[in-house]
Enzyme design. Structure first.
Site, short mmCIF file in Angstrom:
data_model
loop_
_atom_site.label_atom_id
_atom_site.label_comp_id
_atom_site.label_asym_id
_atom_site.label_seq_id
_atom_site.Cartn_x
_atom_site.Cartn_y
_atom_site.Cartn_z
N CYS A 7 13.21 5.89 -17.74
CA CYS A 7 12.02 6.32 -18.47
C CYS A 7 10.82 6.50 -17.54
O CYS A 7 9.83 7.10 -17.91
CB CYS A 7 11.67 5.30 -19.55
SG CYS A 7 11.26 3.66 -18.91
N CYS A 44 16.54 6.29 -29.07
CA CYS A 44 17.10 6.57 -27.75
C CYS A 44 18.13 5.53 -27.30
O CYS A 44 18.46 5.46 -26.11
CB CYS A 44 15.98 6.66 -26.72
SG CYS A 44 14.77 7.96 -27.07
N CYS A 64 7.42 11.81 -24.00
CA CYS A 64 7.39 10.74 -24.99
C CYS A 64 7.38 9.38 -24.31
O CYS A 64 6.60 8.49 -24.68
CB CYS A 64 8.61 10.87 -25.92
SG CYS A 64 8.59 9.73 -27.33
N CYS A 65 8.23 9.20 -23.29
CA CYS A 65 8.27 7.94 -22.53
C CYS A 65 6.92 7.67 -21.86
O CYS A 65 6.47 6.52 -21.80
CB CYS A 65 9.36 7.99 -21.47
SG CYS A 65 11.05 7.81 -22.11
N CYS A 77 13.99 2.03 -27.19
CA CYS A 77 13.51 2.55 -28.47
C CYS A 77 14.70 2.92 -29.35
O CYS A 77 15.75 3.36 -28.86
CB CYS A 77 12.64 3.78 -28.23
SG CYS A 77 11.08 3.44 -27.38
#
Length: 248
Positions: A238, A213, A128-129, A210
């Site tokens: 990340c 997170c 995702c990162c 984000c």
């Protein structure tokens, strides 16, 4: 109590560190100036819209340096962060570019793994990162000779040896002008110069990423305890500030 009230305490060497940072930014702007008159600067600030990066953006504007600013708008930022981005774009002398992830990549990932995939495993969180941060970062740094970050040695054990100038990547120089600053120094500068900042800092978010997170921290917790709090401490990056050998 605001973050300024809680944290704005300059260290005894604050003035020296501010001078060091200003000189470093001025020299970097000269060293990485545009290749041709009227061209784009070859140096840019990676602005997360956190306290440190807002200090650097203010310095770049105050010193009238030819250093661009870019923001990675991941599609998962807090409303408070997005509002600050709008204010920065409206007031910054330096141009502010916004880079977003590839929509198709995000849609495919969410369809395949779900919108809460980051909680399922470290591997999925890092995917995702990569989609939301690393790929856009590559576009943001394309053609640049140097980039500026708000990394400080005090932020975490993993960042304890952050240098002012990092030339370990042969392709691009990384500058960390606040490497020697304390959290108190950062907030003293914000208070003294009336720098706009993310109101989440007033809600005990020292490190803001984000929304899914990031959480607030409690007294006594590590500075970055609110980032990916469900993971082991050694995994809490990340990828933006991890050297290739460490990432591998």
């Amino acid at each position: 109590m605001s973050a300024i009230d809680l944290n704005a305490r300059a260290s005894s060497t604050y003035a020296d560190k501010l001078a060091e940072t200003s000189v470093l930014l001025q020299q970097a702007a000269r060293d990485h100036a545009a290749s041709a008159p009227g061209g784009a600067s070859r140096i840019t600030l990676a602005c997360s819209l956190g306290a440190e990066d807002m200090v650097l953006a203010h310095l770049i504007n105050q010193l009238q340096l030819n250093i661009g600013i870019f923001v990675l708008e991941t599609g998962q930022l807090h409303p408070e962060t997005l509002a600050l981005l709008d204010r920065l774009k409206a007031t910054s002398r330096a141009p502010v570019e916004v880079f977003t992830p590839v929509t198709e990549s995000v849609v495919q990932f969410v369809d395949r793994e779900g919108k809460d995939a980051m909680y399922k495993s470290i591997e999925l969180r890092k995917v995702c990162c990569h989609i939301r941060k690393m790929e856009p970062l590559g576009r943001a740094l394309a053609g640049k000779a140097a980039w500026v970050t708000g990394l400080r040695r005090e932020q975490s054990g993993a960042r304890a040896e952050v240098p002012l100038i990092d030339s370990s990547d042969a392709k691009i120089t990384k500058l960390n002008p606040l490497a020697n600053w304390t959290w108190g120094d950062v907030w003293f500068y914000i208070a003294e110069n009336k720098v706009d900042y993310n109101p989440l800092h007033d809600q005990f978010y020292p490190s803001i990423g984000c929304a899914p997170c990031t959480r607030a921290i409690s007294m006594g917790e590590d500075f970055r305890a609110g980032r990916w709090w469900w993971e082991d401490e050694t995994a809490k990056e990340c990828g933006l500030h991890v050297k290739d050998k460490a990432a591998a």
